[in-house]
Design an enzyme around this catalytic site. Structure first.
Site, PDB file in Angstrom:
ATOM      1  N   LYS A  31       0.830  -1.198   0.000  1.00  0.00           N
ATOM      2  CA  LYS A  31       0.000   0.000   0.000  1.00  0.00           C
ATOM      3  C   LYS A  31       0.868   1.254   0.000  1.00  0.00           C
ATOM      4  O   LYS A  31       0.650   2.177  -0.791  1.00  0.00           O
ATOM      5  CB  LYS A  31      -0.886  -0.026   1.244  1.00  0.00           C
ATOM      6  CG  LYS A  31      -2.178   0.698   1.101  1.00  0.00           C
ATOM      7  CD  LYS A  31      -3.011   0.550   2.372  1.00  0.00           C
ATOM      8  CE  LYS A  31      -3.768  -0.765   2.396  1.00  0.00           C
ATOM      9  NZ  LYS A  31      -4.327  -1.061   3.739  1.00  0.00           N
ATOM     10  N   ARG A 101      -3.331   3.038   8.480  1.00  0.00           N
ATOM     11  CA  ARG A 101      -3.571   1.864   7.620  1.00  0.00           C
ATOM     12  C   ARG A 101      -2.404   0.904   7.708  1.00  0.00           C
ATOM     13  O   ARG A 101      -1.254   1.320   7.706  1.00  0.00           O
ATOM     14  CB  ARG A 101      -3.746   2.328   6.163  1.00  0.00           C
ATOM     15  CG  ARG A 101      -4.627   3.558   6.031  1.00  0.00           C
ATOM     16  CD  ARG A 101      -4.635   4.121   4.612  1.00  0.00           C
ATOM     17  NE  ARG A 101      -5.257   3.232   3.660  1.00  0.00           N
ATOM     18  CZ  ARG A 101      -5.287   3.463   2.343  1.00  0.00           C
ATOM     19  NH1 ARG A 101      -4.688   4.534   1.845  1.00  0.00           N
ATOM     20  NH2 ARG A 101      -5.881   2.612   1.533  1.00  0.00           N
ATOM     21  N   GLY A 110      -6.479 -10.570   8.050  1.00  0.00           N
ATOM     22  CA  GLY A 110      -6.131 -10.960   9.410  1.00  0.00           C
ATOM     23  C   GLY A 110      -5.324  -9.885  10.111  1.00  0.00           C
ATOM     24  O   GLY A 110      -5.167  -9.894  11.315  1.00  0.00           O
ATOM     25  N   MET A 112      -4.516  -5.731  11.057  1.00  0.00           N
ATOM     26  CA  MET A 112      -5.388  -4.721  11.649  1.00  0.00           C
ATOM     27  C   MET A 112      -6.213  -3.978  10.609  1.00  0.00           C
ATOM     28  O   MET A 112      -5.755  -3.678   9.525  1.00  0.00           O
ATOM     29  CB  MET A 112      -4.547  -3.716  12.428  1.00  0.00           C
ATOM     30  CG  MET A 112      -5.380  -2.934  13.402  1.00  0.00           C
ATOM     31  SD  MET A 112      -4.513  -1.530  14.065  1.00  0.00           S
ATOM     32  CE  MET A 112      -4.848  -0.312  12.806  1.00  0.00           C
ATOM     33  N   ARG A 351      -3.499  -1.490  -6.840  1.00  0.00           N
ATOM     34  CA  ARG A 351      -2.694  -2.724  -6.852  1.00  0.00           C
ATOM     35  C   ARG A 351      -3.078  -3.526  -8.083  1.00  0.00           C
ATOM     36  O   ARG A 351      -4.137  -3.295  -8.685  1.00  0.00           O
ATOM     37  CB  ARG A 351      -2.926  -3.534  -5.579  1.00  0.00           C
ATOM     38  CG  ARG A 351      -4.376  -3.944  -5.418  1.00  0.00           C
ATOM     39  CD  ARG A 351      -4.617  -4.617  -4.078  1.00  0.00           C
ATOM     40  NE  ARG A 351      -6.022  -4.440  -3.727  1.00  0.00           N
ATOM     41  CZ  ARG A 351      -6.541  -4.624  -2.526  1.00  0.00           C
ATOM     42  NH1 ARG A 351      -5.767  -4.972  -1.537  1.00  0.00           N
ATOM     43  NH2 ARG A 351      -7.816  -4.464  -2.309  1.00  0.00           N
ATOM     44  N   HIS A 473      -5.581 -43.707 -10.707  1.00  0.00           N
ATOM     45  CA  HIS A 473      -6.067 -44.104 -12.023  1.00  0.00           C
ATOM     46  C   HIS A 473      -7.137 -43.133 -12.524  1.00  0.00           C
ATOM     47  O   HIS A 473      -7.091 -42.654 -13.652  1.00  0.00           O
ATOM     48  CB  HIS A 473      -6.617 -45.533 -11.957  1.00  0.00           C
ATOM     49  CG  HIS A 473      -7.126 -46.040 -13.255  1.00  0.00           C
ATOM     50  ND1 HIS A 473      -8.464 -46.062 -13.584  1.00  0.00           N
ATOM     51  CD2 HIS A 473      -6.463 -46.504 -14.340  1.00  0.00           C
ATOM     52  CE1 HIS A 473      -8.594 -46.543 -14.793  1.00  0.00           C
ATOM     53  NE2 HIS A 473      -7.407 -46.831 -15.287  1.00  0.00           N
ATOM     54  N   SER A 801      12.965 -41.877 -22.415  1.00  0.00           N
ATOM     55  CA  SER A 801      11.825 -41.070 -21.993  1.00  0.00           C
ATOM     56  C   SER A 801      11.656 -41.296 -20.500  1.00  0.00           C
ATOM     57  O   SER A 801      11.565 -42.442 -20.054  1.00  0.00           O
ATOM     58  CB  SER A 801      10.568 -41.492 -22.753  1.00  0.00           C
ATOM     59  OG  SER A 801       9.472 -40.759 -22.273  1.00  0.00           O
ATOM     60  N   CYS A 868       7.532 -38.457 -20.151  1.00  0.00           N
ATOM     61  CA  CYS A 868       6.145 -38.797 -20.459  1.00  0.00           C
ATOM     62  C   CYS A 868       5.320 -39.032 -19.202  1.00  0.00           C
ATOM     63  O   CYS A 868       4.198 -39.481 -19.269  1.00  0.00           O
ATOM     64  CB  CYS A 868       6.080 -40.003 -21.389  1.00  0.00           C
ATOM     65  SG  CYS A 868       6.788 -41.493 -20.659  1.00  0.00           S
ATOM     66  N   TYR A 888      11.720 -32.867 -25.368  1.00  0.00           N
ATOM     67  CA  TYR A 888      10.270 -32.649 -25.370  1.00  0.00           C
ATOM     68  C   TYR A 888       9.653 -33.048 -24.039  1.00  0.00           C
ATOM     69  O   TYR A 888      10.269 -33.770 -23.254  1.00  0.00           O
ATOM     70  CB  TYR A 888       9.595 -33.434 -26.506  1.00  0.00           C
ATOM     71  CG  TYR A 888       9.633 -34.935 -26.332  1.00  0.00           C
ATOM     72  CD1 TYR A 888       8.656 -35.595 -25.577  1.00  0.00           C
ATOM     73  CD2 TYR A 888      10.644 -35.702 -26.911  1.00  0.00           C
ATOM     74  CE1 TYR A 888       8.705 -36.966 -25.401  1.00  0.00           C
ATOM     75  CE2 TYR A 888      10.696 -37.070 -26.744  1.00  0.00           C
ATOM     76  CZ  TYR A 888       9.715 -37.701 -25.973  1.00  0.00           C
ATOM     77  OH  TYR A 888       9.758 -39.051 -25.791  1.00  0.00           O
TER      78      TYR A 888
HETATM   79  P1  ADP Z   1      -7.727  -2.459   3.350  1.00  0.00           P
HETATM   80  O1  ADP Z   1      -6.337  -2.933   3.477  1.00  0.00           O
HETATM   81  O2  ADP Z   1      -8.692  -3.289   4.128  1.00  0.00           O
HETATM   82  O3  ADP Z   1      -8.155  -2.247   1.929  1.00  0.00           O
HETATM   83  P2  ADP Z   1      -7.392   0.393   3.570  1.00  0.00           P
HETATM   84  O4  ADP Z   1      -6.254   0.889   4.371  1.00  0.00           O
HETATM   85  O5  ADP Z   1      -7.235   0.402   2.105  1.00  0.00           O
HETATM   86  O6  ADP Z   1      -7.792  -1.050   4.096  1.00  0.00           O
HETATM   87  O7  ADP Z   1      -8.639   1.245   3.984  1.00  0.00           O
HETATM   88  C1  ADP Z   1      -9.945   0.888   3.666  1.00  0.00           C
HETATM   89  C2  ADP Z   1     -10.721   2.073   3.151  1.00  0.00           C
HETATM   90  O8  ADP Z   1     -10.699   3.135   4.079  1.00  0.00           O
HETATM   91  C3  ADP Z   1     -10.184   2.679   1.891  1.00  0.00           C
HETATM   92  O9  ADP Z   1     -10.603   1.991   0.766  1.00  0.00           O
HETATM   93  C4  ADP Z   1     -10.785   4.066   1.932  1.00  0.00           C
HETATM   94  O10 ADP Z   1     -12.101   4.018   1.433  1.00  0.00           O
HETATM   95  C5  ADP Z   1     -10.797   4.374   3.404  1.00  0.00           C
HETATM   96  N1  ADP Z   1      -9.669   5.238   3.730  1.00  0.00           N
HETATM   97  C6  ADP Z   1      -8.433   4.901   4.149  1.00  0.00           C
HETATM   98  N2  ADP Z   1      -7.654   5.977   4.317  1.00  0.00           N
HETATM   99  C7  ADP Z   1      -8.409   7.041   3.986  1.00  0.00           C
HETATM  100  C8  ADP Z   1      -8.183   8.445   3.929  1.00  0.00           C
HETATM  101  N3  ADP Z   1      -7.005   8.969   4.249  1.00  0.00           N
HETATM  102  N4  ADP Z   1      -9.193   9.232   3.557  1.00  0.00           N
HETATM  103  C9  ADP Z   1     -10.389   8.686   3.221  1.00  0.00           C
HETATM  104  N5  ADP Z   1     -10.680   7.400   3.252  1.00  0.00           N
HETATM  105  C10 ADP Z   1      -9.699   6.567   3.623  1.00  0.00           C
HETATM  106 MG    MG Z   2      -7.816  -1.007   0.646  1.00  0.00          MG
HETATM  107 MG    MG Z   3      -7.322  -4.285   6.023  1.00  0.00          MG
END
Ligand code: ADP
Ligand code: MG
Ligand code: MG
Length: 934
Positions: A31, A101, A110, A112, A351, A473, A801, A868, A888
């Site tokens: 990210k 994030r 899994g 945060m 991504r 088989h 083979s 083969c 081959y």
């Molecule tokens: P995930 O890894 O679950 O995708 P993200 O970190 O991408 O989590 O956050 C999920 C959502 O939170 C984003 O798609 C966006 O809609 C919202 N978000 C995150 N950061 C911001 C921000 N700075 N301003 C507005 N919305 C945000």
């Molecule tokens: Mg996201």
């Molecule tokens: Mg997440």
């Protein structure tokens, strides 16, 4: 940790500049690297900074404490964000709010969850209200923040499904008291009360005052992200996906933009092309006046991206421009998250988008046509295995999901024969043939299958077995015939008398009767009760069924072009494992350049052949055997002639009889009695003979070349059939290229013995027919002694083979039919990293192969060598075979396209790594060229 000074732990981005870039995923997470890269390229991204994964590693090394100096760096980075946004963190007049994030190198469920609106407290909320001129918005943001902080940072989110989120409960209670239905109807007063109630809840449960100081909030959130790297869910996911535990996660802190500021704001997600079909269309959804993950939460129905044009033409234009720029920049389909704040667009994530096999092919070819990528890159873009998706019929996705939701999933097993099939259950091969003749579609379900079921398997649309692995088989035949199959479902048990199949479920046994409909998904290994509609593959419609015209088949044309590009690159030739003329024709349609393995024993189960075959087996002396063999000769000759005609001048490798003889004899008393009658013996005599011949796993007794040595007349008959057929089709103007292959050779004298026979018969037939046909005699290398003494064997063998199924079995000393019982445990405990019957074991079996190749070619320079075994259709093994210098690979007809693509990728990947090596500065010693990539 000695040198904390000088280590840079934060990387800023925003306003068209960034300290990081897309190549820094290891340090900044996926990210963080994406946000930096977009920022550098003028894509509108809210300003922020990313704390490195190394800081996370330091955090753990210091006993889960913030590394010294990090706080100061965070302060400095925040000041930069403040000056870029003109807002102040904790400033009651014009507050800066941020999101926190998490982001590892690879996306990892899994970890945060994201915290939004951080920086709010009782003072800054007033500033936000004044600045936005929207009290409701400010207080709604505040109550969301309190709940998210409680859930995510303070760990109040319920772990179990039955538990309720405490904040949700308070919200519901509030709405009930006030008699309102949706959140947006809550008044500012109600929202203020909720904030107070939320804080009280936190105080009660966590014995902790909600932190008012924004910097304290931030510290707590960052350390929660670090700690989430090590929670149970993340840990389990890492184990399952082989992600090292020392990677750590990055944390991105980013200024908030608000999609919930009114009717001119919103949020959405989109793919730059359709991820299901690959069509070049902008594909996604958005919600007006919404924040964060409201789109995926599914509480309100979002609108299609296509509908944005009508509502916000200017936004739609900007978004379209971002789409094109991101694709051109990343040169691949992107999956993006965006937010619109009062008519201004911001991108929050990008991504590489996940896609189906169909979409992968279409996107790769079309991007090459659009000159976004080269044709070589297009060839590298498609996972070879995903071509299955293009070849096989598939279930209607919605119908299948509905069936599973309705509780109709019966079992999960190994996806041995990809594709979708539904039909009525039969338990016996004979029934499959008879029902098919009546026009029924059937699924053959059995504990396991054996060669005598072959005609029934041919009649069935798919198979289902309780026992056996990916090379059992049933699995092998499924791939060879292109049938759908799920094998190894231990929850199934069979009562052949009652003609029922019972599924053990958590709710007790469920009985499926003969004639009931079931649906088998051989792509995912799922078995579902009842009928699910299927769609057939366009490529097969054009190439095999000839029901679709190429002009009307866009997918077919894309597929052919991609494989055409692959063919232009690959060095390895591809051949098919096939024994029938129709299989041979299918193989040619899929690009076979020859047959690498014709298993002659499969032919003996054909029409009219099993009788004389059995007669031959129960014969008590050579004279009797020769009488029976004389009956088989013309039948076998016809088989070979058919194969030669279908293959034209392409080489055809024919293996002399291989399996132990008991496999051809009836196992049921009725069949045995009939055999006794037909051969003028008593039942007891027949049963005695069967008992004598029976072998138990892994069947390493009288089979392979040993049979031909014990009963030379069998080899003689087969050789005669081969050469007579060859002369016959040569007279028709075809130039056949037979290659006679002797199986299971471990000693050069075994081959010498059989090769002499074959050459003698050839000379005799050519004299009789006054015609010569070019042929060769070679051997399979499939036992360790054969590999170790390949130099001696090559004096006689004109080609090798590798029979890697048996070679794996004999090298590991584990039966491929029994391996299923230990495989799961072995893979789970990481004793085997993959199933060695699926992917060649490079360190063991591979070493034997290397020895055999070197020794064989030392004796006979330039010797033709192929493979083969089933591995010939496995992409990873194909890459290995290319590196070994084989001529081959041979595989089941339906895996040929996969092998062609994998062979091309092997060459391209090698070129890339050689180029990378050439670029590196010269070392003292010249780098040894790696023959085998790891
Ligand atoms: P995930 O890894 O679950 O995708 P993200 O970190 O991408 O989590 O956050 C999920 C959502 O939170 C984003 O798609 C966006 O809609 C919202 N978000 C995150 N950061 C911001 C921000 N700075 N301003 C507005 N919305 C945000
Ligand atoms: Mg996201
Ligand atoms: Mg997440």
């Amino acid at each position: 940790m000695a040198k904390t000074k000088g280590v840079k732990r934060t990387y800023s981005f925003g306003s068209g500049r960034a300290e990081g870039n897309k190549d820094m995923k290891e340090l900044l997470g996926g990210k963080g690297a994406g946000l930096a890269e977009m920022s550098n390229n003028g894509i509108p991204v809210p300003a922020g900074f990313t704390i490195t994964t190394e800081a996370c590693t330091e955090f753990y090394a210091a006993g889960k404490r913030m590394p010294r100096g990090l706080e100061q760096e965070m302060h400095d980075a925040l000041s930069r964000v403040e000056s870029l946004t003109g807002k102040g963190f904790g400033d009651a007049g014009n507050p800066l709010l941020v999101s926190v994030r998490s982001g590892a190198r690879v996306s990892m469920p899994g970890m945060m969850d994201t915290v939004l609106n951080l920086g709010l407290n009782d003072r800054t909320v007033e500033g936000l209200a004044r600045r936005s001129g929207n009290d409701r918005f400010a207080w709604d943001s505040y109550r969301r923040f309190c709940a998210m902080f409680g859930d995510v940072v303070l760990g109040m989110k319920p772990e179990r499904k039955e538990d309720r989120d405490p904040f949700e409960e308070l919200l519901e209670a509030k709405k009930k008291t006030l008699g309102v239905k949706v959140d947006s109807e809550l008044s500012v007063k109600a929202l203020r009360e909720l904030v107070a109630e939320f804080k009280a809840e936190i105080r009660a449960r966590r014995k902790l005052e909600f932190p008012d100081d924004p910097f304290e909030q931030l510290r707590m959130a960052v350390s929660a992200v670090f700690r989430s790297w090590d929670n149970d869910r993340a840990d389990a996911y890492r184990k399952l996906n082989g992600i090292p535990s020392d990677w750590g996660t990055a944390v991105t802190i980013q200024s908030m933009v608000f999609g919930n500021l009114g009717e001119d704001s919103g949020t959405g997600v989109a793919f730059t092309r359709n991820a299901a079909t690959g069509e070049n269309e902008f594909y996604g959804e958005f919600l007006v006046n919404a924040q964060g993950e409201d789109v995926v939460a599914g509480t309100r129905t979002p609108q299609k991206i296509g509908e944005m044009e009508a509502r916000w033409p200017e936004m739609a234009r900007q978004l379209e421009e971002v789409r094109t720029r991101l694709e051109r920049h990343y040169r691949d389909m992107q999956d993006i998250e965006f937010t619109i704040e009062r008519g201004r667009l911001y991108v929050l994530q990008t991504r590489t988008g996940k896609r189906t096999g169909l979409a992968a092919v279409r996107i790769a070819v079309e991007m090459a046509d659009e000159k976004i990528i080269s044709r070589e890159e297009a060839v590298l873009r498609v996972e070879p295995e995903s071509l299955n998706h293009v070849l096989r019929p598939i279930f209607d996705i919605a119908a299948k999901e509905a069936a599973i939701r309705a509780g109709r999933l019966l079992a999960r097993g190994l996806p041995a024969g990809p594709g979708a099939a539904c039909g009525r259950v039969v338990l016996f091969a004979e029934d499959a043939v008879a029902w098919k003749a009546r026009g029924e579609t059937v699924i053959l379900a059995r504990h396991e299958t054996s060669p005598e079921d072959i005609r029934g398997m041919d009649a069935a649309a798919g198979f289902l077995t309780a026992f056996g692995g990916m090379t059992s088989h049933a699995a092998l035949v499924a791939r060879q015939m292109g049938k759908v199959a799920v094998v190894g479902c231990p929850v199934l048990s069979f009562d052949y008398q009652a003609r029922t199949m019972t599924v053990a479920t958590d709710q007790g046994p469920r009985v499926v009767r003969e004639g009931d409909w079931i649906s088998v998904d051989g792509l995912l290994g799922e078995v579902i009760e009842g009928k699910i509609p299927t769609q057939s593959s366009e490529v097969v419609g054009v190439l095999i069924d000839k029901t679709v015209k190429p002009a009307a088949a866009a997918m077919y044309r894309l597929f052919t072009r991609l494989l055409g590009w692959a063919d232009g690159v690959r060095r390895l030739k591809v051949r098919a494992n096939a024994d029938q003329p129709d299989q041979a024709r299918t193989a040619i349609a899929f690009g076979a350049q020859g047959i690498g393995l014709c298993r002659t024993e499969h032919m003996f189960f054909g029409e009219g052949k099993i009788g004389p075959m059995r007669e031959m087996i129960v014969a008590e002396n050579e004279a009797e055997r020769r009488t029976a063999l004389a009956k088989l000769l013309p039948l076998q000759r016809e088989d070979f002639a058919g194969l030669f005609r279908a293959m034209g001048s392409r080489p055809v490798t024919i293996r002399t009889i291989d399996p132990p003889l008991h496999e051809f004899l009836p196992q049921d008393p009725a069949g045995q009695e009939e055999l006794a009658r037909a051969t003028g013996r008593t039942l007891a005599q027949v049963q005695a003979r069967i008992a004598e011949l029976v072998e138990s796993n892994p069947m390493l007794g009288n089979r392979g070349c040993r049979l031909g040595i014990s009963y030379p007349e069998i080899t003689e008959m087969q050789a005669r059939a081969i050469f007579e057929a060859a002369c016959e089709v040569a007279a028709e103007g075809v130039k056949p290229q037979p290659e006679v292959m002797i199986p299971l050779v471990g000693h050069w004298k075994e081959l010498a013995n059989q090769a002499k026979l074959v050459h003698e018969v050839a000379a005799r037939v050519f004299a009789e027919r006054k015609r010569k046909v070019k042929y060769s005699v070679g051997t399979m290398i499939e036992v360790p002694r054969g590999a170790l003494t390949a130099g001696e064997i090559a004096r006689t063998a004109e080609f090798f083979s590798f029979g890697t199924n048996d070679l794996t079995q004999t090298t590991f000393g584990i039966s491929r039919d029994d391996v299923g019982t230990v495989l799961n445990a072995y893979v789970q405990k990481e004793i085997y990293s993959v199933d060695p019957f699926v992917t060649i074991d490079r360190d063991g079996v591979g070493v034997l192969m290397k020895i055999a190749i070197a020794a064989g070619r030392a004796t006979r320079p330039g010797m033709k060598i192929g493979i083969c075994g089933e591995h010939g259709g496995d992409p990873n093994s194909v890459e290995f075979c290319d590196a070994l210098g084989l001529d081959y690979v041979s595989c089941s007809p339906y895996r040929l396209p996969i092998a062609r693509l994998a062979a091309a990728q092997a060459v391209l990947k090698r070129r890339i790594s050689e180029r990378a090596m050439a670029k590196k500065p010269a070392r003292k010693k010249p780098a040894k060229r790696r023959v085998v990539p790891r």
